[in-house]
Motif scaffolding. Sequence first.
Motif, mmCIF file in Angstrom:
data_model
loop_
_atom_site.group_PDB
_atom_site.id
_atom_site.type_symbol
_atom_site.label_atom_id
_atom_site.label_comp_id
_atom_site.label_asym_id
_atom_site.label_seq_id
_atom_site.Cartn_x
_atom_site.Cartn_y
_atom_site.Cartn_z
ATOM 1 N N THR A 99 0.855 -1.189 0.000
ATOM 2 C CA THR A 99 0.000 0.000 0.000
ATOM 3 C C THR A 99 0.892 1.241 0.000
ATOM 4 O O THR A 99 1.922 1.282 0.666
ATOM 5 N N LEU A 100 0.504 2.252 -0.763
ATOM 6 C CA LEU A 100 1.337 3.442 -0.963
ATOM 7 C C LEU A 100 0.715 4.660 -0.285
ATOM 8 O O LEU A 100 -0.492 4.912 -0.413
ATOM 9 N N LEU A 101 1.542 5.411 0.441
ATOM 10 C CA LEU A 101 1.076 6.574 1.199
ATOM 11 C C LEU A 101 1.715 7.839 0.647
ATOM 12 O O LEU A 101 2.942 7.911 0.499
ATOM 13 N N LEU A 102 0.898 8.837 0.345
ATOM 14 C CA LEU A 102 1.389 10.102 -0.196
ATOM 15 C C LEU A 102 0.767 11.271 0.549
ATOM 16 O O LEU A 102 -0.349 11.166 1.061
ATOM 17 N N TYR A 103 1.465 12.386 0.569
ATOM 18 C CA TYR A 103 0.920 13.652 1.044
ATOM 19 C C TYR A 103 0.670 14.547 -0.166
ATOM 20 O O TYR A 103 1.422 14.505 -1.142
ATOM 21 N N GLU A 104 -0.360 15.369 -0.095
ATOM 22 C CA GLU A 104 -0.602 16.313 -1.182
ATOM 23 C C GLU A 104 -1.357 17.539 -0.706
ATOM 24 O O GLU A 104 -2.165 17.470 0.224
ATOM 25 N N SER A 105 -1.080 18.661 -1.346
ATOM 26 C CA SER A 105 -1.751 19.921 -1.016
ATOM 27 C C SER A 105 -3.064 20.012 -1.787
ATOM 28 O O SER A 105 -3.245 19.335 -2.809
#
Length: 295
Positions: A172-178
């Motif tokens: 599973t892939l975790l990202l942050y984004e604005s």
Amino acid sequence: MSLTIQKSFAEAQGTPYGKLYLVATPIGNLEDMTYRAVRTLREADIIAAEDTRQTRKLLTHFEISPGKLLSYHEHNKAASGPELIRFIIEGKNLALVSDAGLPAISDPGSDLVKLAVEAGISVIPIPGANAALSALIVSGLPTERFQFIGFLPRDSKERDVLLRSLEDEASTLLLYESPHRVIKTLEAILEAWGDRRVVLARELTKRYEEMARGRVSDCLTWLTEHPPLGEYCLVVEGADPAKVKERKDAWWQELSIEAHVRHYEEEQNLSRKEAMKKAASDRGMTKRDVYKLLL
């Protein structure tokens, strides 16, 4: 021998060094703060903060003196980092905080930790809230294995290269984004990884906490009707190992894209446009991506 051993709470032998504490702060709700975090900030000789204005509010809330607050962020870390290390070597205990969550994750705190380790300073975690893991555990997606990516590169070419490199990643892939980039990021994910299951988590631990769960295409539709607000954590389903194996074992795997398209043109007498479409479908790509690679 290059091995070093840190005994975090043993009495220092022959050195007056202080310690570097990495203190987790709330990601939204002030009740995320632990008793240990409050005590550590009260007892520290210096508090280094990414945004002193934000941290000053936190200290005021917990009745901690802001007089020992110093600035440490991306734009001053080259000068401020060695100065903070000098303070610790002189015997002062320093607490490092970020704007929210755990310091040293997607912020310049990692550089200060590196300097501290190189100087033989004990680095002690004061754990607490973390947005990525909070989003993961409520996502409904597999939690056995996961990979934290952080913020994707701003440059579209660098972003696409990174996404392609993770196309076959099963965890599973975790990202942050604005909020102003989340739609473009989801569109890029759709192109690179296909229409996977995804969770958009925003305003975590705050009053308007919200999780949008569905396929990437579902979330894109949702965001056109509900404009993005607040910082997002994206939890994306990993690749299906069976599909990855099927693609890698495919007859066209050893062919270049040009040869793959030409095969359909010559063997099935398809137009260039239709051949590109079929090759793109085989490879899990968009026709636009194939077109770009053939330019």
